[in-house]
Design a protein around this motif. Structure first.
Motif, mmCIF file in Angstrom:
data_model
loop_
_atom_site.group_PDB
_atom_site.id
_atom_site.type_symbol
_atom_site.label_atom_id
_atom_site.label_comp_id
_atom_site.label_asym_id
_atom_site.label_seq_id
_atom_site.Cartn_x
_atom_site.Cartn_y
_atom_site.Cartn_z
ATOM 1 N N ALA A 243 39.111 20.615 -82.398
ATOM 2 C CA ALA A 243 38.142 19.529 -82.561
ATOM 3 C C ALA A 243 37.413 19.249 -81.254
ATOM 4 O O ALA A 243 36.199 19.011 -81.243
ATOM 5 C CB ALA A 243 38.837 18.264 -83.058
ATOM 6 N N GLN A 244 38.139 19.305 -80.133
ATOM 7 C CA GLN A 244 37.501 19.069 -78.837
ATOM 8 C C GLN A 244 36.502 20.167 -78.518
ATOM 9 O O GLN A 244 35.415 19.899 -78.000
ATOM 10 C CB GLN A 244 38.555 18.962 -77.743
ATOM 11 C CG GLN A 244 39.350 17.680 -77.840
ATOM 12 C CD GLN A 244 40.502 17.615 -76.852
ATOM 13 O OE1 GLN A 244 41.038 18.642 -76.435
ATOM 14 N NE2 GLN A 244 40.893 16.408 -76.494
ATOM 15 N N HIS A 245 36.847 21.399 -78.839
ATOM 16 C CA HIS A 245 35.940 22.515 -78.558
ATOM 17 C C HIS A 245 34.751 22.551 -79.511
ATOM 18 O O HIS A 245 33.650 22.930 -79.121
ATOM 19 C CB HIS A 245 36.699 23.850 -78.632
ATOM 20 C CG HIS A 245 37.590 24.067 -77.455
ATOM 21 N ND1 HIS A 245 38.901 23.660 -77.440
ATOM 22 C CD2 HIS A 245 37.346 24.633 -76.246
ATOM 23 C CE1 HIS A 245 39.433 23.970 -76.278
ATOM 24 N NE2 HIS A 245 38.519 24.549 -75.531
ATOM 25 N N GLU A 246 34.960 22.142 -80.763
ATOM 26 C CA GLU A 246 33.909 22.180 -81.779
ATOM 27 C C GLU A 246 33.087 20.905 -81.822
ATOM 28 O O GLU A 246 32.046 20.853 -82.478
ATOM 29 C CB GLU A 246 34.525 22.448 -83.155
ATOM 30 C CG GLU A 246 35.181 23.816 -83.251
ATOM 31 C CD GLU A 246 36.006 23.983 -84.515
ATOM 32 O OE1 GLU A 246 35.957 23.103 -85.407
ATOM 33 O OE2 GLU A 246 36.710 24.999 -84.596
ATOM 34 N N GLY A 247 33.574 19.853 -81.159
ATOM 35 C CA GLY A 247 32.825 18.607 -81.110
ATOM 36 C C GLY A 247 33.093 17.650 -82.255
ATOM 37 O O GLY A 247 32.351 16.696 -82.447
ATOM 38 N N GLY A 248 34.139 17.892 -83.047
ATOM 39 C CA GLY A 248 34.441 16.956 -84.122
ATOM 40 C C GLY A 248 35.688 17.339 -84.892
ATOM 41 O O GLY A 248 36.110 18.489 -84.898
ATOM 42 N N LEU A 249 36.245 16.341 -85.544
ATOM 43 C CA LEU A 249 37.418 16.527 -86.386
ATOM 44 C C LEU A 249 37.009 16.156 -87.803
ATOM 45 O O LEU A 249 36.343 15.148 -88.025
ATOM 46 C CB LEU A 249 38.562 15.615 -85.907
ATOM 47 C CG LEU A 249 39.888 15.737 -86.634
ATOM 48 C CD1 LEU A 249 40.523 17.112 -86.375
ATOM 49 C CD2 LEU A 249 40.854 14.639 -86.164
ATOM 50 N N TYR A 250 37.429 16.976 -88.746
ATOM 51 C CA TYR A 250 37.023 16.777 -90.137
ATOM 52 C C TYR A 250 38.178 16.283 -90.988
ATOM 53 O O TYR A 250 39.318 16.716 -90.817
ATOM 54 C CB TYR A 250 36.455 18.090 -90.694
ATOM 55 C CG TYR A 250 35.184 18.479 -89.982
ATOM 56 C CD1 TYR A 250 33.956 18.016 -90.421
ATOM 57 C CD2 TYR A 250 35.237 19.256 -88.829
ATOM 58 C CE1 TYR A 250 32.790 18.335 -89.750
ATOM 59 C CE2 TYR A 250 34.078 19.583 -88.151
ATOM 60 C CZ TYR A 250 32.857 19.118 -88.604
ATOM 61 O OH TYR A 250 31.711 19.431 -87.927
ATOM 62 N N HIS A 251 37.852 15.383 -91.903
ATOM 63 C CA HIS A 251 38.834 14.835 -92.826
ATOM 64 C C HIS A 251 39.415 15.984 -93.642
ATOM 65 O O HIS A 251 38.668 16.797 -94.197
ATOM 66 C CB HIS A 251 38.169 13.809 -93.741
ATOM 67 C CG HIS A 251 39.125 12.980 -94.507
ATOM 68 N ND1 HIS A 251 39.869 13.461 -95.563
ATOM 69 C CD2 HIS A 251 39.475 11.665 -94.368
ATOM 70 C CE1 HIS A 251 40.619 12.496 -96.045
ATOM 71 N NE2 HIS A 251 40.397 11.389 -95.345
ATOM 72 N N GLU B 170 40.775 16.159 -96.551
ATOM 73 C CA GLU B 170 40.494 16.184 -97.983
ATOM 74 C C GLU B 170 39.003 16.222 -98.286
ATOM 75 O O GLU B 170 38.550 17.040 -99.073
ATOM 76 C CB GLU B 170 41.145 14.989 -98.688
ATOM 77 C CG GLU B 170 42.624 15.163 -98.868
ATOM 78 C CD GLU B 170 43.240 14.057 -99.728
ATOM 79 O OE1 GLU B 170 42.566 13.060 -100.053
ATOM 80 O OE2 GLU B 170 44.423 14.218 -100.069
ATOM 81 N N SER B 171 38.248 15.337 -97.656
ATOM 82 C CA SER B 171 36.819 15.243 -97.980
ATOM 83 C C SER B 171 35.981 16.251 -97.207
ATOM 84 O O SER B 171 34.877 16.587 -97.626
ATOM 85 C CB SER B 171 36.299 13.836 -97.691
ATOM 86 O OG SER B 171 36.259 13.599 -96.287
ATOM 87 N N GLY B 172 36.495 16.710 -96.082
ATOM 88 C CA GLY B 172 35.729 17.633 -95.247
ATOM 89 C C GLY B 172 34.667 16.944 -94.407
ATOM 90 O O GLY B 172 33.938 17.593 -93.659
ATOM 91 N N GLU B 173 34.573 15.620 -94.516
ATOM 92 C CA GLU B 173 33.580 14.867 -93.750
ATOM 93 C C GLU B 173 34.025 14.713 -92.302
ATOM 94 O O GLU B 173 35.214 14.606 -92.002
ATOM 95 C CB GLU B 173 33.363 13.489 -94.366
ATOM 96 C CG GLU B 173 32.740 13.533 -95.736
ATOM 97 C CD GLU B 173 32.559 12.142 -96.324
ATOM 98 O OE1 GLU B 173 32.533 11.153 -95.557
ATOM 99 O OE2 GLU B 173 32.460 12.055 -97.555
#
Length: 134
Positions: free
Chosen positions: A96-104, A106-109
Motif C-alpha cells: 500500500a505504501q509503494h502503490e499509494g493506497g490500501l483497498y478495502h 471486500e468492496s475493492g474501494e
C-alpha cells in the motif's frame, strides 16, 4: 518449547523487570490458549498490572516479535464504516505504501486516510501455538 522454557528465556534477558513481567503475562495467556489477538488496549491492561512503562511495552513487543523468542506476529486491523473488522499483513501495508493506497478487501474501494485507520495487533506465532498445545 513449553511455557516454562519461554519464561526462563524471558527472565534470562529481562530478569524481574516490568518488561519481563509483561512478557510473562503474555506467555501465560498464550500458554492458556486464551490469547487469539493482542490489541494495544489489552497490552496496556496487562502492562498496568506489571507497572510496565511505555518503554517496557515497546521492549516487550520488540522481544516477543523478534527472532530470539518469536511468540507474536504483527498484523494490522481495519474497521470499516459498517463496523466490520479486516486484517492485513505487513506485506499488504508495504504494498500500500509503494502503490499509494490500501483497498478495502471486500468492496475493492480505496480506503481514505488508511494510515489513520489501520492499527497494529499481534497474533500468536507458530512457536506460541506450540506452547499453547502443550
Amino acid at each position: 518449547m513449553n511455557k516454562n522454557e519461554a519464561i526462563q528465556r524471558v527472565q534470562a534477558v529481562w530478569d524481574k523487570s516490568p518488561a519481563a513481567s509483561l512478557c510473562v503475562a503474555i506467555v501465560d495467556q498464550l500458554a492458556e490458549g486464551v490469547l487469539q489477538r493482542l490489541t494495544f488496549g489489552q497490552l496496556y491492561g496487562l502492562a498496568s498490572k506489571s507497572d510496565a512503562s511505555q518503554e517496557d511495552i515497546a521492549r516487550a513487543l520488540q522481544y516477543l516479535t523478534g527472532h530470539d523468542l518469536h511468540l507474536l506476529d504483527t498484523e494490522f486491523e481495519f474497521i470499516d464504516e459498517n463496523d466490520e473488522t479486516f486484517y492485513f499483513g505487513m506485506q499488504d501495508l508495504s504494498d500500500a505504501q509503494h502503490e499509494g493506497g490500501l483497498y478495502h478487501p471486500e468492496s475493492g474501494e480505496l480506503i481514505d486516510n488508511y494510515e489513520e485507520r489501520v492499527f497494529p495487533t499481534f497474533v500468536p506465532s507458530s512457536l506460541a501455538k506450540e506452547i499453547s498445545a502443550k
